[in-house]
Design an enzyme around this catalytic site. Structure first.
Site, PDB file in Angstrom:
ATOM      1  N   LYS A  86       0.762  -1.269  -0.114  1.00 33.72           N
ATOM      2  CA  LYS A  86      -0.142  -0.139   0.143  1.00 33.72           C
ATOM      3  C   LYS A  86       0.992   1.117   0.021  1.00 33.72           C
ATOM      4  O   LYS A  86       1.919   1.327   0.390  1.00 33.72           O
ATOM      5  CB  LYS A  86      -1.085   0.048   1.262  1.00 33.72           C
ATOM      6  N   GLY A 190     -23.767   3.368   2.927  1.00 34.25           N
ATOM      7  CA  GLY A 190     -22.775   3.972   1.962  1.00 34.25           C
ATOM      8  C   GLY A 190     -23.149   3.614   0.387  1.00 34.25           C
ATOM      9  O   GLY A 190     -22.986   2.382   0.169  1.00 34.25           O
ATOM     10  N   GLY A 192     -21.814   5.023  -2.336  1.00 37.72           N
ATOM     11  CA  GLY A 192     -20.846   5.529  -3.106  1.00 37.72           C
ATOM     12  C   GLY A 192     -20.732   4.683  -4.443  1.00 37.72           C
ATOM     13  O   GLY A 192     -21.709   3.831  -4.908  1.00 37.72           O
ATOM     14  N   VAL A 194     -19.269   1.665  -5.019  1.00 35.78           N
ATOM     15  CA  VAL A 194     -19.302   0.152  -4.792  1.00 35.78           C
ATOM     16  C   VAL A 194     -20.903   0.109  -4.314  1.00 35.78           C
ATOM     17  O   VAL A 194     -21.762  -0.746  -4.838  1.00 35.78           O
ATOM     18  CB  VAL A 194     -18.408  -0.232  -3.773  1.00 35.78           C
ATOM     19  N   GLY A 195     -21.092   0.806  -3.155  1.00 34.40           N
ATOM     20  CA  GLY A 195     -22.639   0.818  -2.475  1.00 34.40           C
ATOM     21  C   GLY A 195     -23.753   1.036  -3.501  1.00 34.40           C
ATOM     22  O   GLY A 195     -24.635   0.169  -3.298  1.00 34.40           O
TER      23      GLY A 195
HETATM   24  N1  LIG Z   1     -13.938   0.870  -5.444  1.00 31.42           N
HETATM   25  C1  LIG Z   1     -13.633  -0.348  -5.199  1.00 31.42           C
HETATM   26  O1  LIG Z   1     -13.484  -0.940  -6.314  1.00 31.42           O
HETATM   27  C2  LIG Z   1     -13.257  -1.025  -4.022  1.00 31.42           C
HETATM   28  C3  LIG Z   1     -12.458  -2.111  -3.852  1.00 31.42           C
HETATM   29  C4  LIG Z   1     -12.331  -2.647  -2.640  1.00 31.42           C
HETATM   30  C5  LIG Z   1     -12.772  -2.168  -1.581  1.00 31.42           C
HETATM   31  N2  LIG Z   1     -13.324  -0.745  -1.625  1.00 31.42           N
HETATM   32  C6  LIG Z   1     -13.753  -0.461  -0.468  1.00 31.42           C
HETATM   33  O2  LIG Z   1     -15.169  -0.244  -0.434  1.00 31.42           O
HETATM   34  C7  LIG Z   1     -15.737   1.121   0.344  1.00 31.42           C
HETATM   35  C8  LIG Z   1     -16.574   2.077  -0.493  1.00 31.42           C
HETATM   36  O3  LIG Z   1     -15.805   2.559  -1.696  1.00 31.42           O
HETATM   37  P1  LIG Z   1     -16.176   3.153  -2.832  1.00 31.42           P
HETATM   38  O4  LIG Z   1     -15.227   3.224  -3.844  1.00 31.42           O
HETATM   39  O5  LIG Z   1     -17.741   2.973  -3.068  1.00 31.42           O
HETATM   40  O6  LIG Z   1     -15.985   4.891  -2.126  1.00 31.42           O
HETATM   41  P2  LIG Z   1     -17.001   6.170  -2.235  1.00 31.42           P
HETATM   42  O7  LIG Z   1     -16.113   7.121  -1.759  1.00 31.42           O
HETATM   43  O8  LIG Z   1     -17.216   6.017  -3.810  1.00 31.42           O
HETATM   44  O9  LIG Z   1     -18.332   5.734  -1.611  1.00 31.42           O
HETATM   45  C9  LIG Z   1     -18.424   5.802  -0.035  1.00 31.42           C
HETATM   46  C10 LIG Z   1     -19.673   6.158   0.286  1.00 31.42           C
HETATM   47  O10 LIG Z   1     -19.910   6.222   1.573  1.00 31.42           O
HETATM   48  C11 LIG Z   1     -20.438   7.559   2.199  1.00 31.42           C
HETATM   49  N3  LIG Z   1     -20.085   7.619   3.358  1.00 31.42           N
HETATM   50  C12 LIG Z   1     -19.072   7.969   4.083  1.00 31.42           C
HETATM   51  N4  LIG Z   1     -19.224   7.877   5.449  1.00 31.42           N
HETATM   52  C13 LIG Z   1     -20.376   7.325   5.846  1.00 31.42           C
HETATM   53  C14 LIG Z   1     -21.165   7.036   6.938  1.00 31.42           C
HETATM   54  N5  LIG Z   1     -20.474   7.250   8.228  1.00 31.42           N
HETATM   55  N6  LIG Z   1     -22.201   6.703   6.856  1.00 31.42           N
HETATM   56  C15 LIG Z   1     -22.854   6.713   5.547  1.00 31.42           C
HETATM   57  N7  LIG Z   1     -22.273   6.926   4.635  1.00 31.42           N
HETATM   58  C16 LIG Z   1     -20.913   7.172   4.579  1.00 31.42           C
HETATM   59  C17 LIG Z   1     -19.823   8.488   1.201  1.00 31.42           C
HETATM   60  O11 LIG Z   1     -20.741   9.741   1.297  1.00 31.42           O
HETATM   61  C18 LIG Z   1     -19.741   7.765  -0.197  1.00 31.42           C
HETATM   62  O12 LIG Z   1     -21.088   8.055  -0.836  1.00 31.42           O
HETATM   63  C19 LIG Z   1     -14.356   1.651   1.018  1.00 31.42           C
HETATM   64  O13 LIG Z   1     -14.055   1.390   2.161  1.00 31.42           O
HETATM   65  C20 LIG Z   1     -13.241   1.119  -0.024  1.00 31.42           C
HETATM   66  O14 LIG Z   1     -12.043   0.959   0.427  1.00 31.42           O
HETATM   67  C21 LIG Z   1     -13.728  -0.244  -2.760  1.00 31.42           C
END
Ligand SMILES: NC(=O)c1ccc[n+]([C@@H]2O[C@H](COP(=O)([O-])OP(=O)(O)OC[C@H]3O[C@@H](n4cnc5c(N)ncnc54)[C@H](O)[C@@H]3O)[C@@H](O)[C@H]2O)c1
Length: 367
Positions: A86, A190, A192, A194-195
């Site tokens: 990382k 969440g 975002g 992925v969610g």
């Molecule tokens: N993008 C990927 O392919 C990937 C791969 C492996 C792991 N992840 C993990 O998955 C998670 C989400 O990644 P992402 O790419 O969707 O990130 P992102 O930043 O696009 O989405 C995160 C979302 O969570 C929301 N959020 C933040 N704090 C919050 C809270 N306290 N309560 C509710 N919502 C909250 C944000 O507003 C945002 O909409 C992260 O932990 C990331 O490390 C992502």
């Protein structure tokens, strides 16, 4: 400069469980760049570049060490020929660098990655994007997930979400005796990158959804899917079948575990447990926890498959579906040996790493 930062900026921090830890001052940006390579036993170490503000000056190094070890576990459990690493860039304030300032930082990152000669392959993480990978790629070839139009595999969030869906089937089977998702209630925290995909895929599978996000703009998606919206502060304590953390890490703590009203927790958010011992608190409450290193591995499986192994999409789909089989193996080991799924996952990953190269374990002192 604080003593903690001085210590963090020493060129090589001795750490018996990591192969290499370097803190380099970017020559253009002046920012401290920490690279932690945990293991290359299975192959070149793959892991994202996190660009974030940390209040505590010692935290970026600690974060890099922890996240790199988790990547070894993730890549080993995903059956990839990659170790874990990382990069963490500590920003002085919460403001994200933009324009020329950002380009300078990304070129610094590219030089640091290039100096490692291919032992480390970088990708996006919190605070960095596929477009950033293209700029890093101006200084090094050892970078993944550039946008498709720049020859990369692009945004991995859909593939992470597909892997999460596969995982949720295995979790439902373990918790309820059937992998069927239709009719079950999922609490997605969440919405975002992925969610939002996870919520859409669950909706398509006939699941009932309770969702939340701190960003009110995501309420549109909740309405579109007919999902029940809850306030972010109430999300953890909402009664659901399976809670799906898809926001930031550190959600599960000694304070929050007693609030949960679900049979299982399984989501793509990285580092959901604030500390390893929290896995035992979940087990003591009879809540099944699916290790996030397994659930969230669809993205890295897809990106490395497209860019480093040139695997066809059908093979990648199979590999992403295999996340369910890996999780079943984790749950079976946990049940058989009366250990937490967290420890079962570490042990399975260690077995694979040790078979490749006997040496120190992945993370000592896990539950
Ligand atoms: N993008 C990927 O392919 C990937 C791969 C492996 C792991 N992840 C993990 O998955 C998670 C989400 O990644 P992402 O790419 O969707 O990130 P992102 O930043 O696009 O989405 C995160 C979302 O969570 C929301 N959020 C933040 N704090 C919050 C809270 N306290 N309560 C509710 N919502 C909250 C944000 O507003 C945002 O909409 C992260 O932990 C990331 O490390 C992502």
């Amino acid at each position: 400069m604080t003593a903690a930062l001085e210590q963090a900026l020493s060129p090589n921090i001795p750490n018996p469980s990591h192969e290499l830890v370097q803190v380099v001052r970017g020559s253009r940006s002046g920012l401290a760049i920490t690279v932690a390579i945990h293991s290359t036993a299975l192959g070149p170490a793959a892991g994202g570049c996190r660009i974030a503000h940390y209040a505590d000056p010692a935290a970026p190094v600690a974060d890099a060490l922890r996240l790199a070890a988790a990547m070894t576990e993730k890549n080993a459990l995903a059956g990839l020929e990659h170790g874990g690493a990382k990069t963490v860039v500590a920003l002085p304030t919460a403001a994200r660098p933009a324009g020329a300032e950002r380009t300078a930082l990304l070129h610094d990152l590219g030089d640091v990655i290039e100096s490692l000669g291919g032992r480390y392959i970088a990708g996006p993480d919190v605070g960095s994007s596929p477009a950033d990978m293209s700029v890093i790629g101006e200084r090094t070839a050892h970078v993944c997930c550039r946008p498709v139009e720049h020859g990369g595999s692009g945004d991995s969030s859909l593939h992470t979400a597909r892997g999460t869906l596969a995982a949720l089937g295995a979790v439902a089977d373990e918790a309820f005796g059937s992998p069927e998702l239709a009719g079950r209630t999922f609490g997605v925290i969440g919405l975002g990158a992925v969610g939002a995909h996870v919520a859409r895929l669950l909706d398509r599978a006939g699941a009932r959804l309770v969702v939340t996000d701190v960003d009110p703009a995501t309420r549109g998606l909740a309405e579109e899917l007919g999902a029940t919206w809850v306030d972010p502060d109430d999300a953890l304590a909402t009664e659901v079948d399976i809670l799906v953390p898809a926001a930031l890490g550190g959600l599960l703590t000694a304070r929050t575990v007693p609030l949960l009203r679900c049979a299982a927790v399984a989501g793509p958010a990285n580092n959901q447990l604030d500390e390893p011992a929290t896995a035992r608190l979940l087990a003591a409450r009879g809540i099944l926890w699916a290790p996030d290193v397994v659930v969230s591995s669809g993205g890295v499986i897809h990106a490395t498959g497209v860019e480093l192994r040139q695997e066809p999409e059908e093979r990648l789909t199979e590999r992403i579906h295999d996340i369910a089989a890996t999780l079943r193996q984790v749950f079976h080991k946990a049940r058989t040996h009366r250990i937490t799924p967290a420890l079962a996952a570490v042990q399975l990953a260690e077995q694979r790493v040790r078979r490749a190269r006997p040496g120190p374990g992945i993370v000592d002192g896990r539950p």
